[in-house]
Design a protein around this motif. Structure first.
Motif, PDB file in Angstrom:
ATOM      1  N   ALA A 107       0.829  -1.203   0.000  1.00 57.61           N
ATOM      2  CA  ALA A 107       0.000   0.000   0.000  1.00 57.61           C
ATOM      3  C   ALA A 107       0.862   1.251   0.000  1.00 57.61           C
ATOM      4  O   ALA A 107       0.551   2.241  -0.665  1.00 57.61           O
ATOM      5  CB  ALA A 107      -0.918  -0.003   1.217  1.00 57.61           C
ATOM      6  N   TYR A 108       1.954   1.202   0.756  1.00 57.88           N
ATOM      7  CA  TYR A 108       2.859   2.354   0.780  1.00 57.88           C
ATOM      8  C   TYR A 108       3.444   2.602  -0.607  1.00 57.88           C
ATOM      9  O   TYR A 108       3.496   3.748  -1.077  1.00 57.88           O
ATOM     10  CB  TYR A 108       3.983   2.131   1.795  1.00 57.88           C
ATOM     11  N   ILE A 109       3.900   1.549  -1.274  1.00 60.17           N
ATOM     12  CA  ILE A 109       4.510   1.702  -2.600  1.00 60.17           C
ATOM     13  C   ILE A 109       3.511   2.313  -3.584  1.00 60.17           C
ATOM     14  O   ILE A 109       3.841   3.236  -4.341  1.00 60.17           O
ATOM     15  CB  ILE A 109       5.018   0.347  -3.124  1.00 60.17           C
ATOM     16  N   LEU A 110       2.280   1.821  -3.572  1.00 55.20           N
ATOM     17  CA  LEU A 110       1.266   2.346  -4.486  1.00 55.20           C
ATOM     18  C   LEU A 110       0.923   3.798  -4.165  1.00 55.20           C
ATOM     19  O   LEU A 110       0.720   4.617  -5.070  1.00 55.20           O
ATOM     20  CB  LEU A 110       0.010   1.481  -4.418  1.00 55.20           C
ATOM     21  N   THR A 111       0.848   4.125  -2.880  1.00 57.37           N
ATOM     22  CA  THR A 111       0.527   5.495  -2.498  1.00 57.37           C
ATOM     23  C   THR A 111       1.666   6.442  -2.849  1.00 57.37           C
ATOM     24  O   THR A 111       1.440   7.559  -3.332  1.00 57.37           O
ATOM     25  CB  THR A 111       0.230   5.565  -0.988  1.00 57.37           C
ATOM     26  N   LEU A 112       2.898   6.005  -2.626  1.00 56.55           N
ATOM     27  CA  LEU A 112       4.053   6.819  -3.011  1.00 56.55           C
ATOM     28  C   LEU A 112       4.059   7.050  -4.517  1.00 56.55           C
ATOM     29  O   LEU A 112       4.360   8.157  -4.992  1.00 56.55           O
ATOM     30  CB  LEU A 112       5.341   6.122  -2.575  1.00 56.55           C
ATOM     31  N   CYS A 149      -6.414   1.822  -2.104  1.00 57.58           N
ATOM     32  CA  CYS A 149      -6.913   1.167  -0.904  1.00 57.58           C
ATOM     33  C   CYS A 149      -5.732   0.842   0.004  1.00 57.58           C
ATOM     34  O   CYS A 149      -4.647   0.530  -0.474  1.00 57.58           O
ATOM     35  CB  CYS A 149      -7.636  -0.135  -1.244  1.00 57.58           C
ATOM     36  N   PHE A 150      -5.947   0.938   1.281  1.00 56.40           N
ATOM     37  CA  PHE A 150      -5.004   0.501   2.308  1.00 56.40           C
ATOM     38  C   PHE A 150      -3.701   1.300   2.393  1.00 56.40           C
ATOM     39  O   PHE A 150      -2.662   0.714   2.657  1.00 56.40           O
ATOM     40  CB  PHE A 150      -4.608  -0.980   2.119  1.00 56.40           C
ATOM     41  N   PRO A 151      -3.631   2.611   2.208  1.00 52.66           N
ATOM     42  CA  PRO A 151      -2.348   3.283   2.373  1.00 52.66           C
ATOM     43  C   PRO A 151      -1.964   3.440   3.838  1.00 52.66           C
ATOM     44  O   PRO A 151      -2.813   3.552   4.705  1.00 52.66           O
ATOM     45  CB  PRO A 151      -2.597   4.653   1.734  1.00 52.66           C
ATOM     46  N   TYR A 152      -0.670   3.444   4.118  1.00 50.69           N
ATOM     47  CA  TYR A 152      -0.202   3.858   5.434  1.00 50.69           C
ATOM     48  C   TYR A 152       1.077   4.646   5.245  1.00 50.69           C
ATOM     49  O   TYR A 152       1.838   4.429   4.319  1.00 50.69           O
ATOM     50  CB  TYR A 152      -0.005   2.672   6.378  1.00 50.69           C
ATOM     51  N   ALA A 153       1.315   5.633   6.102  1.00 46.28           N
ATOM     52  CA  ALA A 153       2.313   6.642   5.799  1.00 46.28           C
ATOM     53  C   ALA A 153       3.548   6.591   6.683  1.00 46.28           C
ATOM     54  O   ALA A 153       4.661   6.728   6.199  1.00 46.28           O
ATOM     55  CB  ALA A 153       1.679   8.034   5.909  1.00 46.28           C
ATOM     56  N   THR A 178       3.401  11.799   4.872  1.00 43.59           N
ATOM     57  CA  THR A 178       2.216  12.451   5.426  1.00 43.59           C
ATOM     58  C   THR A 178       1.877  13.733   4.679  1.00 43.59           C
ATOM     59  O   THR A 178       0.716  13.978   4.324  1.00 43.59           O
ATOM     60  CB  THR A 178       2.425  12.755   6.918  1.00 43.59           C
ATOM     61  N   ASN A 179       2.869  14.579   4.436  1.00 44.25           N
ATOM     62  CA  ASN A 179       2.608  15.846   3.748  1.00 44.25           C
ATOM     63  C   ASN A 179       2.092  15.613   2.335  1.00 44.25           C
ATOM     64  O   ASN A 179       1.200  16.327   1.857  1.00 44.25           O
ATOM     65  CB  ASN A 179       3.876  16.698   3.713  1.00 44.25           C
ATOM     66  N   GLY A 180       2.642  14.611   1.657  1.00 43.66           N
ATOM     67  CA  GLY A 180       2.165  14.296   0.317  1.00 43.66           C
ATOM     68  C   GLY A 180       0.737  13.799   0.319  1.00 43.66           C
ATOM     69  O   GLY A 180      -0.049  14.113  -0.583  1.00 43.66           O
ATOM     70  N   LEU A 181       0.371  13.026   1.348  1.00 41.82           N
ATOM     71  CA  LEU A 181      -0.993  12.523   1.434  1.00 41.82           C
ATOM     72  C   LEU A 181      -2.001  13.647   1.633  1.00 41.82           C
ATOM     73  O   LEU A 181      -3.135  13.573   1.154  1.00 41.82           O
ATOM     74  CB  LEU A 181      -1.107  11.520   2.587  1.00 41.82           C
ATOM     75  N   ARG A 182      -1.592  14.693   2.346  1.00 45.98           N
ATOM     76  CA  ARG A 182      -2.503  15.822   2.568  1.00 45.98           C
ATOM     77  C   ARG A 182      -2.858  16.520   1.254  1.00 45.98           C
ATOM     78  O   ARG A 182      -3.929  17.103   1.126  1.00 45.98           O
ATOM     79  CB  ARG A 182      -1.870  16.827   3.532  1.00 45.98           C
ATOM     80  N   HIS A 206      -4.107   7.151  11.660  1.00 46.59           N
ATOM     81  CA  HIS A 206      -3.421   8.404  11.331  1.00 46.59           C
ATOM     82  C   HIS A 206      -3.683   8.797   9.880  1.00 46.59           C
ATOM     83  O   HIS A 206      -4.017   9.944   9.576  1.00 46.59           O
ATOM     84  CB  HIS A 206      -1.919   8.246  11.568  1.00 46.59           C
ATOM     85  N   THR A 207      -3.564   7.828   8.986  1.00 48.04           N
ATOM     86  CA  THR A 207      -3.745   8.109   7.565  1.00 48.04           C
ATOM     87  C   THR A 207      -5.181   8.497   7.253  1.00 48.04           C
ATOM     88  O   THR A 207      -5.438   9.410   6.459  1.00 48.04           O
ATOM     89  CB  THR A 207      -3.343   6.878   6.732  1.00 48.04           C
ATOM     90  N   SER A 208      -6.140   7.823   7.885  1.00 44.88           N
ATOM     91  CA  SER A 208      -7.550   8.067   7.568  1.00 44.88           C
ATOM     92  C   SER A 208      -8.009   9.457   7.986  1.00 44.88           C
ATOM     93  O   SER A 208      -9.000   9.971   7.469  1.00 44.88           O
ATOM     94  CB  SER A 208      -8.431   7.015   8.245  1.00 44.88           C
ATOM     95  N   LYS A 209      -7.289  10.097   8.923  1.00 48.03           N
ATOM     96  CA  LYS A 209      -7.700  11.405   9.422  1.00 48.03           C
ATOM     97  C   LYS A 209      -7.084  12.567   8.645  1.00 48.03           C
ATOM     98  O   LYS A 209      -7.364  13.724   8.951  1.00 48.03           O
ATOM     99  CB  LYS A 209      -7.322  11.522  10.907  1.00 48.03           C
ATOM    100  N   LEU A 210      -6.235  12.270   7.659  1.00 48.14           N
ATOM    101  CA  LEU A 210      -5.537  13.346   6.959  1.00 48.14           C
ATOM    102  C   LEU A 210      -6.497  14.231   6.182  1.00 48.14           C
ATOM    103  O   LEU A 210      -6.404  15.449   6.216  1.00 48.14           O
ATOM    104  CB  LEU A 210      -4.471  12.753   6.036  1.00 48.14           C
ATOM    105  N   ASP A 211      -7.406  13.645   5.440  1.00 52.42           N
ATOM    106  CA  ASP A 211      -8.392  14.419   4.685  1.00 52.42           C
ATOM    107  C   ASP A 211      -9.627  13.551   4.501  1.00 52.42           C
ATOM    108  O   ASP A 211      -9.666  12.691   3.621  1.00 52.42           O
ATOM    109  CB  ASP A 211      -7.831  14.853   3.327  1.00 52.42           C
TER     110      ASP A 211
END
Length: 312
Positions: A129-134, A146-150, A229-233, A255-260
Motif C-alpha cells: 500500500a505504501y509503494i502504491l501510495t508513493l 486502498c489501504f495506504p499507510y504513511a 504524510t505531507n504528500g498525502l494531505r 493516522h492516515t484516515s484522518k488526513l483528509d
C-alpha cells in the motif's frame, strides 16, 4: 449509475480464472505482472505485503471464487510482485543494486506505460500500500487507492530491524513465524488446543519458498522509506482503508484516515490482524468504491464494521 443496494448477477463459468504472467523490463530491473481478466475493462493494480506475492497475499480472492469472479466481472486485475518475490524467483545476486521505495514506485509507472493504462484503481496491503501510495504522490496521478499507510513507527522500525538481522543470520525459517504474526490474528494462527487455519498453513508453505536475500532487499527498502504524510494531505485521490482492530499497523491506519476525510474512508474489522480472506462484502466494496465515497455508507452497514465511514 446503479444504486448501492442493487445486486449483480455473475456467470462464474463465463469468466476466465487463469492469468497470464508478463515480465516487464523497467529501468530498475524486471518485474513480474500477472494479468487476470479482460484488458478492455478498468484496471485494478495490486501490490502485496512484505515477503508475499499475489498468490500468497491475495489468496482470499482465489479461495472465494464468488468474490474473485465479481472483481473480474468489473475489472482487469494486474498483480505486481516485488522484485524477487515472483513464483520461482532466484536469489538476488550480490552485484544487483539495492532498490529504494522510490525505485519501486517508478517501476509501477513503467508497468502502466507498458500496458498502456491511464487512470487505475490500486489495491495494496501494508508495504504494498505504501509503494502504491508513493507512486500516486510522485507523479500526482489520479488513481484511487486502498489501504495506504504513511508513517514508520518506532515499533515497526524495531521489529523490522530484528527481522533484518534474523534474515541475514538464520534465513526464512525463523522470520516466517514473525511474518505470520504480522499477517494473521492469534485465533487464526491457532494454539495448542486449536489447529491453525488452512490459510495460515498455505501461507507458511509459500513463505518457506521465499529467498531470504530477496525478502531482505524489500525489507531494507521499506525501512528506509520517507514519511509521506505531507504528500498525502495534498493527494486528492480517494482512499479506502481496511484495518484489523488487532493489526500492528492500527495506529498508522487511523493516522492516515484522518488526513483528509473528504477523500478517505476507514473500515475497522473486528477480531482481525491485517491479512484475511477476501469476502463478497469486500469485493462489493471495491466494486462500488470508484463511484464515490458516498456509496460506501450502505456497504458499511451490510459489513457491520466496528466504526462507520466518516466523510464530509
Amino acid at each position: 449509475m446503479a444504486d448501492s443496494s442493487d445486486s449483480v448477477s455473475v456467470d462464474m463459468e463465463s469468466i476466465p480464472l487463469a492469468g497470464k504472467e508478463h515480465i516487464v523490463k523497467t529501468g530498475r530491473g524486471s518485474v513480474s505482472v500477472a494479468v487476470f481478466g479482460d484488458q478492455d475493462k478498468p484496471a485494478l493494480i495490486t501490490y502485496p505485503d512484505l515477503a508475499l506475492n499475489y498468490m500468497s497475499c491475495f489468496q482470499g480472492l482465489f479461495f472465494s471464487p464468488e468474490a474473485f469472479s465479481l472483481l473480474l466481472h468489473n475489472f482487469c486485475i494486474y498483480h505486481i510482485s516485488p522484485p524477487g518475490h515472483e513464483l520461482g524467483a532466484g536469489v538476488a545476486g550480490p552485484d544487483e543494486p539495492s532498490l529504494s521505495v522510490d525505485d519501486l514506485a517508478d517501476q509501477i509507472a513503467e508497468i502502466l506505460d507498458y500496458f498502456g493504462l491511464g487512470a487505475v484503481m490500486c489495491l495494496g496491503v501494508t508495504a504494498g500500500a505504501y509503494i502504491l501510495t508513493l507512486f500516486a504522490i510522485l507523479i500526482e496521478f489520479g488513481s484511487d487507492s486502498c489501504f495506504p499507510y504513511a508513517k514508520l513507527s518506532w515499533t515497526e522500525w524495531l521489529c523490522n530491524k530484528v527481522m533484518s538481522n534474523l534474515l541475514y543470520i538464520c534465513g526464512m525459517c525463523v522470520v516466517k513465524e514473525l511474518l505470520l504474526m504480522r499477517y494473521f490474528s492469534k485465533d487464526v494462527r491457532g494454539s495448542v488446543d486449536v489447529p491453525e487455519s488452512d490459510i495460515v498453513r498455505s501461507c507458511r508453505r509459500l513463505l518457506g519458498e521465499r529467498q531470504s536475500p530477496n525478502v531482505l532487499r524489500f525489507l531494507e527498502a521499506m525501512n528506509g522509506r520517507p514519511d509521506i504524510t505531507n504528500g498525502l494531505r495534498k493527494l486528492q485521490c480517494r482512499s479506502l482503508i481496511f484495518v484489523g482492530e488487532n493489526s500492528p499497523f492500527h495506529y498508522e491506519a487511523l493516522h492516515t484516515s484522518k488526513l483528509d476525510r473528504r477523500f478517505s474512508a476507514l473500515v475497522e474489522v473486528q477480531a482481525c490482524n491485517g491479512h484475511r480472506r477476501t469476502t463478497r462484502c469486500d469485493a462489493d466494496t471495491i466494486r462500488i468504491f470508484p463511484h464515490g465515497l458516498r456509496f460506501l455508507q450502505a456497504i458499511s452497514t451490510q459489513c457491520q464494521p466496528k466504526k462507520p465511514f466518516e466523510s464530509d
